[in-house]
Scaffold this active site. Structure first.
Site, PDB file in Angstrom:
ATOM      1  N   VAL A 164       0.852  -1.189   0.000  1.00 49.31           N
ATOM      2  CA  VAL A 164       0.000   0.000   0.000  1.00 49.31           C
ATOM      3  C   VAL A 164       0.893   1.245   0.000  1.00 49.31           C
ATOM      4  CG1 VAL A 164      -1.936   1.179   1.117  1.00 49.31           C
ATOM      5  CG2 VAL A 164      -1.756  -1.309   1.277  1.00 49.31           C
ATOM      6  N   PRO A 165       1.519   1.539  -1.150  1.00 52.41           N
ATOM      7  CA  PRO A 165       2.302   2.772  -1.226  1.00 52.41           C
ATOM      8  C   PRO A 165       1.367   3.969  -1.058  1.00 52.41           C
ATOM      9  CG  PRO A 165       2.135   1.741  -3.391  1.00 52.41           C
ATOM     10  CD  PRO A 165       1.507   0.809  -2.409  1.00 52.41           C
ATOM     11  N   HIS A 166       1.807   4.949  -0.282  1.00 49.57           N
ATOM     12  CA  HIS A 166       0.930   6.074   0.003  1.00 49.57           C
ATOM     13  C   HIS A 166       1.739   7.312   0.364  1.00 49.57           C
ATOM     14  CE1 HIS A 166       1.761   4.023   3.819  1.00 49.57           C
ATOM     15  NE2 HIS A 166       1.694   5.230   4.366  1.00 49.57           N
ATOM     16  N   GLY A 167       1.066   8.444   0.308  1.00 51.69           N
ATOM     17  CA  GLY A 167       1.717   9.672   0.709  1.00 51.69           C
ATOM     18  C   GLY A 167       0.774  10.842   0.651  1.00 51.69           C
ATOM     19  N   ILE A 199      -2.436   5.089  -2.359  1.00 50.53           N
ATOM     20  CA  ILE A 199      -3.291   6.109  -1.756  1.00 50.53           C
ATOM     21  C   ILE A 199      -2.556   7.446  -1.768  1.00 50.53           C
ATOM     22  CG2 ILE A 199      -4.429   6.870   0.370  1.00 50.53           C
ATOM     23  CD1 ILE A 199      -4.630   3.887   1.148  1.00 50.53           C
TER      24      ILE A 199
END
Length: 148
Positions: free
Chosen positions: A62-65, A100
């Site tokens: 779940v890469p997110h930032g 996300i």
């Protein structure tokens, strides 16, 4: 909460490194108008990965930032047949990505979305749907999860 549409899903993402996958996710976000600067969003994702892998295990990451370049909260989903080394918590490679992005002031949204996903990612049937489902199954699964 951000909801997925069919154009937010890529079931045949290419690339065999974390960088190439993250670059394509940034390209997807830019092409769909979610971010104003794809390079800045890519750097946001890369910086987050450097802190700690976003690989949750069971083939899911779940890469997110959050960043000023993000115009609105969004979720993207990508999958590929071959797995990629992601330094995941369980040591297993990853073949599904739930990306996300939230605006700089959107930390509460990001925490809610990641929390909702974390509660589901531990269930084998949810993981199976992500790894094998078609676009409509994935849309249903993720949109239900994100609206809970």
């Amino acid at each position: 909460m951000a909801l997925l549409t069919p154009d937010c899903i890529n079931l045949n993402i290419s690339g065999n490194t974390a960088y190439s996958i993250l670059k394509q996710l940034a390209d997807m976000a830019y092409a769909r108008g979610f971010v104003s600067d794809k390079s800045q969003f890519l750097q946001t994702l890369l910086k987050r990965e450097k802190l700690h892998s976003t690989g949750f295990g069971s083939g899911i990451a779940v890469p997110h930032g959050k960043s000023a370049c993000i115009k609105q909260p969004f979720v993207l989903f990508a999958r590929k047949t071959e797995s990629v080394d992601w330094q995941a918590a369980d040591g297993e490679p990853v073949n599904c990505w739930i990306c996300i992005g939230v605006p700089q002031e959107g930390e509460e949204n990001q925490v809610k979305m990641i929390g909702a996903l974390c509660r589901k990612i531990i269930h084998a049937d949810f993981i199976s749907q992500l790894q094998q489902g078609d676009v409509s199954h994935i849309l249903t699964q993720l949109n239900q999860t994100l609206s809970e």
